[in-house]
Design a protein around this motif. Structure first.
Motif, PDB file in Angstrom:
ATOM      1  N   LEU A 156       0.800  -1.351   0.122  1.00 17.41           N
ATOM      2  CA  LEU A 156      -0.048  -0.079   0.010  1.00 17.41           C
ATOM      3  C   LEU A 156       0.870   1.369   0.079  1.00 17.41           C
ATOM      4  O   LEU A 156       0.373   2.187  -0.757  1.00 17.41           O
ATOM      5  N   THR A 157       2.089   1.248   0.813  1.00 14.53           N
ATOM      6  CA  THR A 157       2.943   2.437   0.821  1.00 14.53           C
ATOM      7  C   THR A 157       3.307   2.685  -0.581  1.00 14.53           C
ATOM      8  O   THR A 157       3.590   3.720  -0.834  1.00 14.53           O
ATOM      9  N   LEU A 158       3.872   1.566  -0.958  1.00 13.04           N
ATOM     10  CA  LEU A 158       4.744   1.826  -2.256  1.00 13.04           C
ATOM     11  C   LEU A 158       3.735   2.092  -3.352  1.00 13.04           C
ATOM     12  O   LEU A 158       3.968   3.006  -4.466  1.00 13.04           O
ATOM     13  N   ALA A 159       2.603   1.804  -3.412  1.00 18.53           N
ATOM     14  CA  ALA A 159       1.630   1.901  -4.795  1.00 18.53           C
ATOM     15  C   ALA A 159       0.836   3.234  -4.442  1.00 18.53           C
ATOM     16  O   ALA A 159       0.833   3.853  -5.178  1.00 18.53           O
ATOM     17  N   LEU A 160       0.440   3.320  -3.106  1.00 22.74           N
ATOM     18  CA  LEU A 160      -0.452   4.696  -2.868  1.00 22.74           C
ATOM     19  C   LEU A 160       0.049   5.790  -2.525  1.00 22.74           C
ATOM     20  O   LEU A 160      -0.459   6.867  -2.780  1.00 22.74           O
TER      21      LEU A 160
END
Length: 417
Positions: A121-125
């Motif tokens: 989630l951190t890397l994508a969002l």
């Protein structure tokens, strides 16, 4: 905003990112296996295949966490980053039992699973949310945001709402990380906390440390305390007759010199035990025993009537040393409360099964002054006897003060040496 972006939240977020990084080798190994079974050029770009790889990686991680060193490493990271609840402690040392290994594997798998999700989630969002925030102000960002058709991005209401959508996305990611971190912090004491076996081992270590400290305290009290009592009384008596009886003063000074010389040797032995910190070494050390009793009686500062029944030679070394210390404490007690003129009757009976020590000295005319912290010597004598499986008692008896002790020559299952 502190629950989402405070120091504790940031550390827990970092802990989850660490879990995601630890998951990557297992994930890549799982994807390699999947690729060997279903060759495809788009395997790593396929979300279903990635989910399958994620699920297959977790059992592999659980297996590696069954090894003993996994627990101290996981516990160290949890202490530093998780922000554990107050009063909750984690286990020390490697996992030695099956229960501890299973708990560690459950923790490690949970950490890596949640860490993988939060890391994804951190890397994508995060980049997407930042792009939404700056979308109205940058044509370059609008042109590179391929997830939304370009014609939709030119609408005024889209540009107006994009920054708010970006902030909401950031808050949603932070909330997911905070919830996952709180979940890990709550489970850490359960999965990484001490097992009943760990608590028992810790209690045994504390008991052993306490026994070692008590032993050193008894040795210091009985050797140094006896010497100081004798030296104090001899020095006081010599001071009173310094001008009238020089010969007595010389004898007193010679006795003080001999007492202090022997005590320094005993003190060096006790300090050696303290420096070594090894219980085996403490148990095997030598010290004054019954064969040195004559010297003790000559320099103790009180007249002693000694009666010996039996032969002290066959007495085991440990029993002989403790018997010497008990006699030494009885003489110190008589010297402190009765003074140098008090007469002491000492009887030592060596039998086939035990050694009996009985010491009698007159009760003082006035009750002895109570010293703060006093009474340790008699407690120490009782402890010495109990450790050998015997007993020791002290108190008034037929108008005198009596110290009586019985020390068995052997304990159950132990041959006499």
């Amino acid at each position: 905003m502190t629950p989402l972006f405070g120091r504790r939240a940031r550390l827990r977020w970092l802990h989850l990112i660490l879990g995601g990084a630890l998951l990557m080798p297992y994930f890549l190994a799982a994807m390699v296996v999947i690729a060997s079974l279903r060759p495809s050029s788009t395997l790593f770009a396929s979300l279903p295949h990635q989910l399958v790889g994620f699920v297959c990686a977790l059992p592999m991680a659980a297996v590696t966490a069954l090894f003993a060193p996994a627990r101290p490493l996981s516990a160290g990271a949890a202490r530093a980053l998780c922000g554990l609840p107050a009063g909750r402690q984690l286990a020390e040392g490697p996992a030695r039992t099956r229960q501890a290994r299973v708990r560690t594997a459950a923790w490690y798998t949970t950490h890596l699973a949640l860490g993988g999700v939060v890391s994804a989630l951190t890397l994508a969002l995060f980049p997407f949310a930042l792009a939404l925030v700056v979308l109205p102000f940058s044509e370059t960002v609008r042109g590179s945001l391929v997830v939304v058709p370009a014609r939709e991005l030119d609408r005024p209401w889209v540009l107006a709402l994009a920054p708010f959508a970006g902030v909401v996305t950031l808050l949603a990611v932070a909330a997911c990380a905070a919830l996952a971190g709180a979940l890990l912090a709550g489970r850490a004491p359960v999965l990484l906390g001490p097992t009943p076996e760990d608590r028992l081992a810790a209690a045994e270590r504390r008991a052993a440390d306490l026994a070692a400290r008590n032993r050193l305290a008894r040795e210091l009290h009985d050797s140094v305390g006896h010497a100081l009592s004798a030296v104090t009384l001899q020095a006081g008596a010599a001071r009173r007759v310094l001008d009238s009886d020089p010969e007595f003063v010389r004898e007193a000074l010679a006795a003080i010199e001999e007492t202090t010389r022997r005590t320094v040797g005993e003190l060096d032995s006790v300090l050696g035990l303290l420096r070594s910190g090894e219980e085996q070494g403490a148990a095997g050390t030598t010290g004054p025993a019954l064969d040195a009793l004559d010297g003790l009686l000559k320099r103790c500062g009180v007249p002693v009537s000694l009666t010996v029944e039996g032969e002290p030679g066959p007495v085991p070394a440990a029993v002989s040393r403790e018997a010497y210390r008990i006699v030494q404490e009885g003489l110190s007690n008589a010297l402190r409360h009765g003074g140098p003129g008090v007469a002491v009757e000492l009887r030592i009976a060596v039998r086939a099964t035990d050694v009996e020590i009985v010491m009698d000295n007159p009760l003082p005319e006035r009750p002895a002054a109570v010293r703060p912290g006093g009474g340790r010597g008699l407690r120490g004598a009782a402890e010495r006897a109990v450790l050998l499986g015997g007993r020791a008692e002290a108190g008034p008896h037929d108008g005198a003060w009596r110290l009586a002790a019985r020390l068995p020559l052997r304990t159950d299952g132990q041959e006499k040496k």
